[in-house]
Design a protein around this motif. Structure first.
Motif, short mmCIF file in Angstrom:
data_model
loop_
_atom_site.label_atom_id
_atom_site.label_comp_id
_atom_site.label_asym_id
_atom_site.label_seq_id
_atom_site.Cartn_x
_atom_site.Cartn_y
_atom_site.Cartn_z
N ARG A 19 0.85 -1.19 0.00
CA ARG A 19 0.00 0.00 0.00
C ARG A 19 0.88 1.23 0.00
O ARG A 19 1.89 1.30 0.71
CB ARG A 19 -0.90 0.02 1.23
N SER A 20 0.51 2.21 -0.81
CA SER A 20 1.25 3.46 -0.88
C SER A 20 0.25 4.60 -1.03
O SER A 20 -0.77 4.46 -1.71
CB SER A 20 2.21 3.45 -2.08
N THR A 21 0.54 5.73 -0.39
CA THR A 21 -0.33 6.89 -0.52
C THR A 21 0.28 7.83 -1.55
O THR A 21 1.39 8.34 -1.37
CB THR A 21 -0.49 7.61 0.83
N TYR A 30 5.44 9.59 -6.74
CA TYR A 30 4.46 10.34 -5.95
C TYR A 30 3.96 9.62 -4.71
O TYR A 30 3.17 10.17 -3.96
CB TYR A 30 3.26 10.71 -6.84
N GLY A 31 4.42 8.39 -4.48
CA GLY A 31 3.95 7.62 -3.34
C GLY A 31 4.85 7.75 -2.12
O GLY A 31 6.01 8.14 -2.24
N ASP A 32 4.30 7.42 -0.96
CA ASP A 32 5.10 7.45 0.25
C ASP A 32 5.84 6.13 0.47
O ASP A 32 6.69 6.02 1.35
CB ASP A 32 4.26 7.82 1.47
N GLU A 81 -3.47 3.54 -2.26
CA GLU A 81 -3.75 2.53 -3.28
C GLU A 81 -2.92 1.27 -3.04
O GLU A 81 -1.86 1.33 -2.40
CB GLU A 81 -3.42 3.08 -4.68
N THR A 82 -3.39 0.16 -3.58
CA THR A 82 -2.63 -1.09 -3.55
C THR A 82 -1.79 -1.15 -4.83
O THR A 82 -2.32 -1.00 -5.93
CB THR A 82 -3.56 -2.31 -3.47
#
Length: 74
Positions: free
Chosen positions: A9-11, A56-58, A23-24
């Motif tokens: 999972r990443s935001t 763009y993800g954490d 999102e997965t």
């Protein structure tokens, strides 16, 4: 190579409007495009990144996590 299970999972945070969505991530392919649910912008990876999660993800994508940041999704 790490034996740890990658985080799936990443935001993502839109650089245009700041909208955030968790999102997965796919484990079998890079995700090159993502439609922001806030402003409708189509996000694409930054130069040198393999996917939108790395840009763009954490949390970076699973292949990058598994390689310790050394390999790109193929």
């Amino acid at each position: 190579m790490s034996d740890a299970t990658p985080e799936l999972r990443s935001t993502l945070t839109c650089p245009h409007c700041g909208h955030r969505a968790t999102e997965t991530m796919p484990t079998n392919a890079c995700q090159y495009f993502y439609d922001c649910r806030g402003c409708g912008a189509v996000l694409k990876p930054k130069p040198g990144d393999c996917c939108v999660y790395c840009s763009y993800g954490d949390v970076p994508c699973p292949p990058i996590q598994e390689s310790g940041g050394k390999a790109c999704c193929g």
